[in-house]
Design an enzyme around this catalytic site. Structure first.
Site, short mmCIF file in Angstrom:
data_model
loop_
_atom_site.label_atom_id
_atom_site.label_comp_id
_atom_site.label_asym_id
_atom_site.label_seq_id
_atom_site.Cartn_x
_atom_site.Cartn_y
_atom_site.Cartn_z
N ASP A 12 0.86 -1.17 0.00
CA ASP A 12 0.00 0.00 0.00
C ASP A 12 0.91 1.24 0.00
O ASP A 12 2.09 1.13 0.33
CB ASP A 12 -0.86 -0.07 1.27
N LEU A 13 0.38 2.39 -0.36
CA LEU A 13 1.22 3.60 -0.41
C LEU A 13 1.01 4.46 0.83
O LEU A 13 1.87 4.54 1.70
CB LEU A 13 0.89 4.39 -1.69
N ASP A 14 -0.19 5.08 0.92
CA ASP A 14 -0.45 6.01 2.02
C ASP A 14 -0.47 5.26 3.35
O ASP A 14 -1.28 4.35 3.53
CB ASP A 14 -1.81 6.70 1.83
N THR A 20 0.88 10.24 3.98
CA THR A 20 0.07 11.29 3.33
C THR A 20 -1.24 11.52 4.07
O THR A 20 -1.95 12.47 3.75
CB THR A 20 -0.22 10.92 1.87
N LYS A 48 -9.04 6.26 6.16
CA LYS A 48 -7.79 5.64 5.68
C LYS A 48 -8.08 4.44 4.78
O LYS A 48 -8.85 3.55 5.16
CB LYS A 48 -6.91 5.22 6.86
N SER A 117 -2.46 0.96 -4.54
CA SER A 117 -3.01 2.07 -3.76
C SER A 117 -4.37 2.48 -4.29
O SER A 117 -4.62 2.44 -5.49
CB SER A 117 -2.04 3.26 -3.88
N ALA A 118 -5.24 2.91 -3.37
CA ALA A 118 -6.54 3.45 -3.77
C ALA A 118 -6.40 4.85 -4.37
O ALA A 118 -7.34 5.36 -4.99
CB ALA A 118 -7.45 3.53 -2.55
N LYS A 148 -10.95 -0.68 -2.16
CA LYS A 148 -10.80 -1.51 -0.98
C LYS A 148 -12.01 -1.24 -0.06
O LYS A 148 -12.41 -0.07 0.03
CB LYS A 148 -9.51 -1.16 -0.22
N GLU A 172 -0.15 -3.44 4.61
CA GLU A 172 -1.29 -2.51 4.66
C GLU A 172 -1.41 -1.83 6.01
O GLU A 172 -1.16 -2.44 7.04
CB GLU A 172 -2.59 -3.29 4.44
N ASP A 173 -1.87 -0.56 5.99
CA ASP A 173 -2.08 0.16 7.26
C ASP A 173 -3.55 0.36 7.60
O ASP A 173 -3.85 0.86 8.68
CB ASP A 173 -1.43 1.56 7.20
P1 B16 Z 1 -6.97 10.09 -3.59
P2 B16 Z 1 -3.79 4.02 -0.04
C1 B16 Z 1 -5.72 5.89 -0.03
O1 B16 Z 1 -4.41 5.48 -0.35
C2 B16 Z 1 -5.75 6.70 1.25
O2 B16 Z 1 -5.37 5.90 2.36
C3 B16 Z 1 -7.16 7.21 1.49
O3 B16 Z 1 -7.20 8.00 2.67
C4 B16 Z 1 -7.58 8.05 0.27
O4 B16 Z 1 -8.93 8.49 0.43
C5 B16 Z 1 -7.46 7.19 -0.99
O5 B16 Z 1 -6.13 6.71 -1.13
C6 B16 Z 1 -7.83 7.97 -2.25
O6 B16 Z 1 -6.85 8.97 -2.45
O7 B16 Z 1 -7.99 11.09 -3.13
O8 B16 Z 1 -5.56 10.64 -3.67
O9 B16 Z 1 -7.38 9.41 -4.86
O10 B16 Z 1 -3.72 3.92 1.45
O11 B16 Z 1 -4.69 2.99 -0.69
O12 B16 Z 1 -2.42 4.10 -0.70
MG MG Z 2 -2.96 3.04 3.29
#
Ligand code: B16
Ligand code: MG
Length: 218
Positions: A12-14, A20, A48, A117-118, A148, A172-173
């Site tokens: 996962d990224l964030d 972030t 998250k 990542s989402a 997710k 994953e976090d």
């Molecule tokens: P964006 P991940 C997710 O990233 C974030 O954890 C989540 O808080 C955020 O709403 C989602 O990406 C969408 O992000 O608005 O930049 O498209 O944890 O899956 O890397």
């Molecule tokens: Mg994450």
């Protein structure tokens, strides 16, 4: 962990490679205050790992607001403009400790590496952190239609790597991400506070102990 041969690691990224979440929080809070209600850090935990539009729905539930589809699109776009301004100033100093080094260690063991990542801003974040080359495959929110806890982002990463789901381990976090990994039939290492992410097979607070121990989850 369940007996498995780890042939691919999916990150996962964030919250795993970079924090972030603090920038998402600042941008969502700014929107909430504009709409006339407050939004706490505890509330932010619920966002998250979930998609931008689902995050907005949760925010509006917290504020008790009923908003048209067109207004929701405009609000999400405004929040994203602020968020992009914040992350545009990020530097490689903001990488979470040991993450890139651990990825390089796994790669040196012949394990394939994916980012899943989402976020629809993942490529900007990878550019700012200068780590795009660390991944064999990148699957982000621009490439999948189901967020997710649906497992699509992870199954797509495994397919692109050419590795069976059962031989993949996800880092994953977020609870939504842990659930997605389990639904994909993958192993899952939770990254966060012990006591959270109860469904992950193990939970680590960071990558440095794994690096010190030269540890590959099996
Ligand atoms: P964006 P991940 C997710 O990233 C974030 O954890 C989540 O808080 C955020 O709403 C989602 O990406 C969408 O992000 O608005 O930049 O498209 O944890 O899956 O890397
Ligand atoms: Mg994450």
């Amino acid at each position: 962990m369940t007996a498995r041969t780890m042939r691919a690691a999916i990150f996962d990224l964030d919250g795993v490679i970079v924090d972030t979440a603090k920038y998402h929080y600042l941008a969502w809070k700014r929107l909430a205050l504009e709409l006339g209600f407050d939004f706490s850090e505890a509330d932010n935990e619920r966002l998250k790992g979930v998609s931008r539009m689902r995050s907005l729905e949760i925010l509006l539930e917290i504020g008790g607001l009923d908003v048209s589809e067109a207004d929701r699109e405009a609000m999400a776009a405004r929040k994203n403009e602020w968020y992009v301004q914040y992350i545009s100033d990020m530097t490689p100093d903001e990488l979470l400790p040991g993450a890139v080094e651990y990825i390089a260690f796994l790669r040196s063991k012949g394990i394939k590496i994916a980012l899943a990542s989402a976020s629809k801003n993942a490529s900007l974040i990878l550019d700012r952190l200068q780590i795009g080359a660390a991944f064999d495959v990148v699957v982000d929110g621009t490439k999948v239609s189901k967020a997710k806890p649906d497992p699509e982002v992870f199954t797509r990463a495994a397919a692109d790597l050419g590795v069976p789901n059962a031989d993949c381990v996800v880092f994953e976090d977020a609870e939504a991400g842990v659930e997605a990994a389990i639904r994909a039939g993958m192993g899952c290492v939770g990254v966060g506070k012990p006591g959270n992410l109860r469904d992950a097979e193990i939970v680590i607070t960071g990558f440095e102990p794994l690096l010190t121990l030269n540890m590959v989850p099996r």
